[in-house]
Design a protein around this motif. Structure first.
Motif, PDB file in Angstrom:
ATOM      1  N   PHE A 114       3.787   0.703   2.604  1.00 23.69           N
ATOM      2  CA  PHE A 114       3.511  -0.241   3.684  1.00 23.69           C
ATOM      3  C   PHE A 114       3.389  -1.660   3.147  1.00 23.69           C
ATOM      4  N   ARG A 115       3.887  -2.611   3.888  1.00 23.40           N
ATOM      5  CA  ARG A 115       3.464  -3.993   3.642  1.00 23.40           C
ATOM      6  C   ARG A 115       1.997  -4.053   4.055  1.00 23.40           C
ATOM      7  N   ARG A 116       1.215  -4.763   3.298  1.00 24.62           N
ATOM      8  CA  ARG A 116      -0.217  -4.860   3.581  1.00 24.62           C
ATOM      9  C   ARG A 116      -0.488  -5.302   5.022  1.00 24.62           C
ATOM     10  N   VAL A 117       0.254  -6.298   5.508  1.00 22.35           N
ATOM     11  CA  VAL A 117       0.006  -6.812   6.859  1.00 22.35           C
ATOM     12  C   VAL A 117       0.235  -5.746   7.911  1.00 22.35           C
ATOM     13  N   VAL A 118       1.136  -4.818   7.663  1.00 23.93           N
ATOM     14  CA  VAL A 118       1.380  -3.727   8.608  1.00 23.93           C
ATOM     15  C   VAL A 118       0.222  -2.736   8.571  1.00 23.93           C
ATOM     16  N   ALA A 119      -0.190  -2.347   7.378  1.00 22.94           N
ATOM     17  CA  ALA A 119      -1.296  -1.392   7.250  1.00 22.94           C
ATOM     18  C   ALA A 119      -2.578  -1.949   7.879  1.00 22.94           C
ATOM     19  N   GLU A 120      -2.810  -3.242   7.742  1.00 19.38           N
ATOM     20  CA  GLU A 120      -4.011  -3.861   8.308  1.00 19.38           C
ATOM     21  C   GLU A 120      -4.018  -3.813   9.829  1.00 19.38           C
TER      22      GLU A 120
ATOM     23  N   ILE B  69       0.864  -1.176   0.000  1.00 19.93           N
ATOM     24  CA  ILE B  69       0.000   0.000   0.000  1.00 19.93           C
ATOM     25  C   ILE B  69       0.901   1.226   0.000  1.00 19.93           C
ATOM     26  N   VAL B  70       0.710   2.057  -1.011  1.00 22.33           N
ATOM     27  CA  VAL B  70       1.465   3.294  -1.164  1.00 22.33           C
ATOM     28  C   VAL B  70       0.523   4.441  -0.840  1.00 22.33           C
ATOM     29  N   THR B  71       0.964   5.378  -0.003  1.00 24.59           N
ATOM     30  CA  THR B  71       0.154   6.550   0.286  1.00 24.59           C
ATOM     31  C   THR B  71       0.817   7.787  -0.298  1.00 24.59           C
ATOM     32  N   SER B  72      -0.011   8.729  -0.694  1.00 24.81           N
ATOM     33  CA  SER B  72       0.473  10.007  -1.204  1.00 24.81           C
ATOM     34  C   SER B  72      -0.575  11.064  -0.931  1.00 24.81           C
ATOM     35  N   ASP B  73      -0.117  12.265  -0.615  1.00 26.31           N
ATOM     36  CA  ASP B  73      -1.040  13.385  -0.516  1.00 26.31           C
ATOM     37  C   ASP B  73      -1.461  13.776  -1.927  1.00 26.31           C
ATOM     38  N   ALA B  74      -2.560  14.477  -2.043  1.00 25.58           N
ATOM     39  CA  ALA B  74      -3.067  14.883  -3.359  1.00 25.58           C
ATOM     40  C   ALA B  74      -2.649  16.302  -3.743  1.00 25.58           C
ATOM     41  N   ASP B  75      -1.830  16.948  -2.921  1.00 25.43           N
ATOM     42  CA  ASP B  75      -1.473  18.349  -3.166  1.00 25.43           C
ATOM     43  C   ASP B  75      -0.245  18.524  -4.064  1.00 25.43           C
ATOM     44  N   LEU B  76       0.217  17.447  -4.680  1.00 27.42           N
ATOM     45  CA  LEU B  76       1.351  17.449  -5.618  1.00 27.42           C
ATOM     46  C   LEU B  76       2.688  17.758  -4.944  1.00 27.42           C
ATOM     47  N   GLN B  77       2.781  17.620  -3.635  1.00 25.57           N
ATOM     48  CA  GLN B  77       4.070  17.805  -2.969  1.00 25.57           C
ATOM     49  C   GLN B  77       4.839  16.494  -2.851  1.00 25.57           C
ATOM     50  N   ASN B  78       4.219  15.374  -3.176  1.00 27.26           N
ATOM     51  CA  ASN B  78       4.915  14.092  -3.203  1.00 27.26           C
ATOM     52  C   ASN B  78       5.192  13.739  -4.649  1.00 27.26           C
TER      53      ASN B  78
ATOM     54  N   LEU C  60       7.839  -0.713   6.418  1.00 24.72           N
ATOM     55  CA  LEU C  60       7.348   0.625   6.107  1.00 24.72           C
ATOM     56  C   LEU C  60       8.527   1.471   5.640  1.00 24.72           C
ATOM     57  N   VAL C  61       8.347   2.159   4.533  1.00 29.05           N
ATOM     58  CA  VAL C  61       9.360   3.083   4.025  1.00 29.05           C
ATOM     59  C   VAL C  61       8.676   4.443   3.899  1.00 29.05           C
ATOM     60  N   CYS C  62       9.299   5.465   4.482  1.00 29.13           N
ATOM     61  CA  CYS C  62       8.714   6.806   4.508  1.00 29.13           C
ATOM     62  C   CYS C  62       9.508   7.763   3.633  1.00 29.13           C
ATOM     63  N   GLY C  63       8.780   8.611   2.902  1.00 27.86           N
ATOM     64  CA  GLY C  63       9.407   9.650   2.106  1.00 27.86           C
ATOM     65  C   GLY C  63       9.797  10.832   2.971  1.00 27.86           C
ATOM     66  N   TRP C  64      10.410  11.834   2.326  1.00 27.91           N
ATOM     67  CA  TRP C  64      10.874  13.026   3.019  1.00 27.91           C
ATOM     68  C   TRP C  64      10.726  14.198   2.069  1.00 27.91           C
ATOM     69  N   ARG C  65       9.948  15.193   2.462  1.00 28.74           N
ATOM     70  CA  ARG C  65       9.738  16.372   1.624  1.00 28.74           C
ATOM     71  C   ARG C  65      10.964  17.276   1.748  1.00 28.74           C
ATOM     72  N   ARG C  66      11.744  17.342   0.687  1.00 25.82           N
ATOM     73  CA  ARG C  66      12.947  18.163   0.741  1.00 25.82           C
ATOM     74  C   ARG C  66      12.699  19.569   0.207  1.00 25.82           C
TER      75      ARG C  66
END
Length: 188
Positions: free
Chosen positions: A164-170, A95-104, A121-127
């Motif tokens: 996210f791995r699905r099992v983690v998100a669940e 499962i990939v998450t992203s905001d809709a405001d075009l900052q990702n 879980l792997v997290c991005g970073w807004r630079r």
């Protein structure tokens, strides 16, 4: 006909509130990047009861993107509720998450997927944030405080780009504000 769980490799989940202007670019960029992975995917946009033409834009986009699934919350419920609804509906192994405001930047996804093979879980970073200096200052303070208290190792918890791995998100506990604590919740 509904698809069984793991009917695709990747489920993109984007919460959206009054994003009519950003949605065409968002959907086009994500669709191109997800296709380039060579994996099966779906795109889920959770409309948090937008008051603009977000529902209309999403309805029209479904003709262009058959992999697009649209969920609409009946009342404005916030980002955490929208993400929880998206997690519930997602059918992908990842499962990939992203905001809709075009900052990702969707172009970051291949690198995050590469790392995801070794992590839950792997997290991005807004630079290069496009926020006001006051919002950036408040975010910097909040991130530093959260890191000190939780020791979760995350530089920018406010970045919406995560894998996210699905099992983690669940298994993540659902509550208002949960999206600010995904790393700590995943660790638990």
């Amino acid at each position: 006909m509904s698809l069984p769980l793991h009917a695709c490799a990747i489920s993109l989940v984007c919460p959206a509130y009054n994003e009519q202007e950003n949605l065409p670019a968002l959907l086009g960029e994500w669709h191109a990047v997800l296709r380039s992975t060579g994996r099966s995917f779906e795109m889920i946009v959770v409309d948090d009861a937008s008051s603009d033409d977000t529902p209309g834009v999403l309805g029209r986009a479904r003709a262009e993107y058959p992999v697009l699934r649209v969920l609409r919350l009946r009342a404005r419920s916030g980002q955490s509720a929208a993400l929880a609804a998206g997690f519930e509906a997602a059918r992908g192994e990842w499962i990939v998450t992203s905001d809709a405001d075009l900052q990702n930047d969707p172009a970051d996804l291949p690198r995050l997927l590469e790392l995801a093979g070794s992590y839950d879980l792997v997290c991005g970073w807004r630079r290069d944030r496009r926020d006001t200096w006051t919002k950036r200052l408040i975010s910097r303070f909040a991130n530093a405080r959260r890191r000190r208290l939780l020791d979760d190792g995350i530089h920018d918890t406010g970045c919406g780009l995560k894998v996210f791995r699905r099992v983690v998100a669940e298994r993540i506990l659902k509550f208002d504000g949960m999206h600010r604590f995904f790393a700590a919740l995943a660790r638990i």
